[in-house]
Design a protein around this motif. Structure first.
Motif, PDB file in Angstrom:
ATOM      1  N   PHE A  52       0.879  -1.152  -0.025  1.00  0.00           N
ATOM      2  CA  PHE A  52       0.141  -0.006   0.003  1.00  0.00           C
ATOM      3  C   PHE A  52       1.005   1.366   0.008  1.00  0.00           C
ATOM      4  O   PHE A  52       1.874   1.042   0.678  1.00  0.00           O
ATOM      5  CB  PHE A  52      -0.988   0.015   1.284  1.00  0.00           C
ATOM      6  CG  PHE A  52      -1.637   1.285   1.241  1.00  0.00           C
ATOM      7  CD1 PHE A  52      -2.899   1.586   0.574  1.00  0.00           C
ATOM      8  CD2 PHE A  52      -1.235   2.386   2.079  1.00  0.00           C
ATOM      9  CE1 PHE A  52      -3.749   2.680   0.698  1.00  0.00           C
ATOM     10  CE2 PHE A  52      -2.015   3.527   2.258  1.00  0.00           C
ATOM     11  CZ  PHE A  52      -3.228   3.693   1.407  1.00  0.00           C
ATOM     12  N   ASP A  53       0.403   2.242  -0.680  1.00  0.00           N
ATOM     13  CA  ASP A  53       1.101   3.440  -0.695  1.00  0.00           C
ATOM     14  C   ASP A  53       0.290   4.764  -0.974  1.00  0.00           C
ATOM     15  O   ASP A  53      -0.846   4.610  -1.608  1.00  0.00           O
ATOM     16  CB  ASP A  53       2.232   3.552  -1.675  1.00  0.00           C
ATOM     17  CG  ASP A  53       3.476   4.657  -1.587  1.00  0.00           C
ATOM     18  OD1 ASP A  53       3.482   4.972  -0.117  1.00  0.00           O
ATOM     19  OD2 ASP A  53       4.162   4.833  -2.258  1.00  0.00           O
ATOM     20  N   ILE A  54       0.830   5.758  -0.302  1.00  0.00           N
ATOM     21  CA  ILE A  54       0.011   7.088  -0.692  1.00  0.00           C
ATOM     22  C   ILE A  54       0.792   8.186  -0.703  1.00  0.00           C
ATOM     23  O   ILE A  54       1.686   8.218   0.109  1.00  0.00           O
ATOM     24  CB  ILE A  54      -1.290   7.235   0.343  1.00  0.00           C
ATOM     25  CG1 ILE A  54      -2.030   8.518   0.015  1.00  0.00           C
ATOM     26  CG2 ILE A  54      -0.616   7.335   1.696  1.00  0.00           C
ATOM     27  CD1 ILE A  54      -3.469   8.661   0.821  1.00  0.00           C
ATOM     28  N   HIS A  55       0.821   9.150  -1.567  1.00  0.00           N
ATOM     29  CA  HIS A  55       1.692  10.320  -1.876  1.00  0.00           C
ATOM     30  C   HIS A  55       0.783  11.517  -2.050  1.00  0.00           C
ATOM     31  O   HIS A  55      -0.253  11.540  -2.640  1.00  0.00           O
ATOM     32  CB  HIS A  55       2.594  10.272  -2.871  1.00  0.00           C
ATOM     33  CG  HIS A  55       3.683   9.218  -2.419  1.00  0.00           C
ATOM     34  ND1 HIS A  55       5.125   9.905  -2.048  1.00  0.00           N
ATOM     35  CD2 HIS A  55       3.830   8.176  -2.425  1.00  0.00           C
ATOM     36  CE1 HIS A  55       5.813   8.963  -1.774  1.00  0.00           C
ATOM     37  NE2 HIS A  55       5.181   7.832  -2.043  1.00  0.00           N
ATOM     38  N   LYS A  56       1.096  12.582  -1.413  1.00  0.00           N
ATOM     39  CA  LYS A  56       0.484  13.748  -1.821  1.00  0.00           C
ATOM     40  C   LYS A  56       0.571  14.373  -3.133  1.00  0.00           C
ATOM     41  O   LYS A  56       1.905  14.249  -3.886  1.00  0.00           O
ATOM     42  CB  LYS A  56       0.827  14.791  -0.673  1.00  0.00           C
ATOM     43  CG  LYS A  56       0.042  15.783   0.041  1.00  0.00           C
ATOM     44  CD  LYS A  56       0.883  16.602   1.208  1.00  0.00           C
ATOM     45  CE  LYS A  56       0.399  17.787   1.417  1.00  0.00           C
ATOM     46  NZ  LYS A  56       1.240  18.316   2.769  1.00  0.00           N
TER      47      LYS A  56
ATOM     48  N   LEU B 232       4.620   1.733  -8.235  1.00  0.00           N
ATOM     49  CA  LEU B 232       5.880   0.866  -8.235  1.00  0.00           C
ATOM     50  C   LEU B 232       6.282   0.770  -6.696  1.00  0.00           C
ATOM     51  O   LEU B 232       6.896  -0.376  -6.365  1.00  0.00           O
ATOM     52  CB  LEU B 232       7.196   1.591  -8.892  1.00  0.00           C
ATOM     53  CG  LEU B 232       6.764   1.611 -10.265  1.00  0.00           C
ATOM     54  CD1 LEU B 232       8.266   1.947 -10.948  1.00  0.00           C
ATOM     55  CD2 LEU B 232       6.200   0.377 -11.081  1.00  0.00           C
ATOM     56  N   HIS B 233       5.827   1.826  -6.098  1.00  0.00           N
ATOM     57  CA  HIS B 233       6.314   1.597  -4.389  1.00  0.00           C
ATOM     58  C   HIS B 233       5.449   0.408  -3.867  1.00  0.00           C
ATOM     59  O   HIS B 233       5.882  -0.318  -2.961  1.00  0.00           O
ATOM     60  CB  HIS B 233       5.971   2.831  -3.644  1.00  0.00           C
ATOM     61  CG  HIS B 233       7.048   3.969  -4.112  1.00  0.00           C
ATOM     62  ND1 HIS B 233       6.864   5.219  -3.268  1.00  0.00           N
ATOM     63  CD2 HIS B 233       8.129   4.124  -4.882  1.00  0.00           C
ATOM     64  CE1 HIS B 233       8.009   6.045  -3.982  1.00  0.00           C
ATOM     65  NE2 HIS B 233       8.577   5.266  -4.774  1.00  0.00           N
ATOM     66  N   ALA B 234       3.938   0.491  -4.162  1.00  0.00           N
ATOM     67  CA  ALA B 234       3.190  -0.553  -3.823  1.00  0.00           C
ATOM     68  C   ALA B 234       3.650  -1.928  -4.195  1.00  0.00           C
ATOM     69  O   ALA B 234       3.429  -2.932  -3.406  1.00  0.00           O
ATOM     70  CB  ALA B 234       1.810  -0.317  -3.855  1.00  0.00           C
TER      71      ALA B 234
HETATM   72 ZN    ZN Z   1       5.879   5.830  -1.680  1.00  0.00          ZN
END
Ligand code: ZN
Length: 368
Positions: free
Chosen positions: A218-222, A252-254
């Protein structure tokens, strides 16, 4: 380099499965036959790669379709092999390697070695020593075979074309490999060390997966103005980009975290902390070493399912591009990657286009 490679894939594989043809069974993420074809193409050792099959239609949608030649197989293995030799005669090959599609795990190193030994020999055959003790039955009499003197022969088998052609045209008995032709005539054969992993797949049981694992990412960015937006390794035209120590590519991070999860290796921050060294790093550069490590440990990816959670951009517009990019980065077949777009009914930060989130689930197997 007047070398030709023949892959025999016309067998009906009755011992393997009642309905499914063995050569088209999925093994380590691709069809068994793909391994031999792709490896021989990648080796760049051959002028032509000839596939002998009775399922021409099956190959038409393959990426490598234009790079190989396909001819029809015969009733028995030896008929197929003879068909190949007759077909290739007009090209006047010096060397020919004959291979059973049922052995997908040979290495390019073995190909190089076989061709090298053809300089001084007319037939070069890879072998391994048996681990089991062997008895030989002949007309109701049993004999003990000396294990140290027994050889298990493998394919690819390498020959000077001219000699093999002449022997093959004349042969009348059913044979299970081309080395037999030389041995029956008492011709000299050079045996070289084969490869333990170069097993022949005969029964479904021969393709073992030890265990399947799942990993969640899981990932989240502003979202911030004046930054480029990267999703799945490609640049997407948008009013804002994702803020982060890297390029902020949530997909890609997730994926990276999902792989680390499935292999029980902590998380992305452990390997790529927010230090100067990784400032503004491209996320593909973070994913690549993790993927490399995954394959090196004999894992294969079964499938990848991705939820991209955002109001904009519209996933449907970029789905194909993003999947193509992920397929390239992971070397996973496009058909095994799914990307879903999920909006949040304009709720919260994501709904107001202030952030993008992503979740991924991955399934991987470790092959014995
Ligand atoms: Zn990230």
């Amino acid at each position: 380099m007047n070398n030709y490679f023949v892959i025999l894939a016309a067998g009906k594989s009755k011992r393997f499965h009642k309905k499914k043809l063995k050569q088209f069974f999925i093994y380590k993420n691709k069809e068994i036959i793909d391994h031999s074809i792709e490896k021989s193409l990648n080796s760049k050792l051959f002028k032509r790669i000839l596939v002998v099959t009775n399922n021409l239609q099956h190959f038409k949608k393959k990426k490598y379709y234009r790079d190989i030649t396909i001819i029809k197989g015969g009733k028995e293995r030896s008929d197929s092999s003879r068909n190949a030799l007759k077909y290739l005669k007009k090209y006047r090959p010096n060397n020919i390697l004959i291979h059973d599609a049922a052995r997908p795990d040979f290495t390019i190193k073995l190909l190089t070695s076989l061709i090298h030994h053809l300089k001084k020999n007319k037939a070069v055959i890879p072998f391994i020593k048996p681990n089991d003790t062997i008895k030989y039955k002949f007309k109701n009499n049993l004999f003990n075979l000396n294990r140290d003197k027994a050889l298990f022969t493998q394919t690819p088998q390498a020959f000077r074309f001219k000699e093999l052609y002449e022997l093959s045209i004349k042969q009348e008995n059913k044979i299970t490999d081309e080395a037999t032709l030389f041995i029956d005539k008492d011709y000299k054969v050079k045996f070289i060390q084969g490869e333990k992993q170069n097993n022949k797949i005969t029964y479904l049981d021969d393709i073992k997966t030890s265990k399947t694992f799942f990993g969640l990412g899981f990932d989240i960015h502003k979202l911030v103005r004046n930054k480029k937006l990267y999703l799945g390794g490609i640049k997407i035209p948008f009013h804002s980009g994702l803020k982060g120590h890297s390029d902020g590519d949530v997909i890609l991070h997730a994926i990276t975290d999902a792989i680390l999860g499935a292999t029980i290796k902590k998380d992305i921050g452990t390997y790529f902390p927010n230090t100067k060294k990784f400032k503004n790093i491209k996320s593909s550069k973070m994913l690549k070493p993790i993927i490399k490590d995954l394959y090196r440990s004999n894992f294969t990816i079964n499938n990848l399912d991705i939820n991209l959670i955002c109001e904009q951009p519209k996933v449907s517009k970029y789905r194909e591009k993003i999947i193509n990019s992920i397929s390239k980065l992971t070397t996973l077949d496009k058909g095994l990657i799914n990307l879903k777009g999920k909006t949040v009914e304009k709720l919260g930060l994501i709904g107001k286009e202030k952030a993008i989130a992503c979740e991924v689930i991955i399934s991987i197997s470790k092959y014995d």
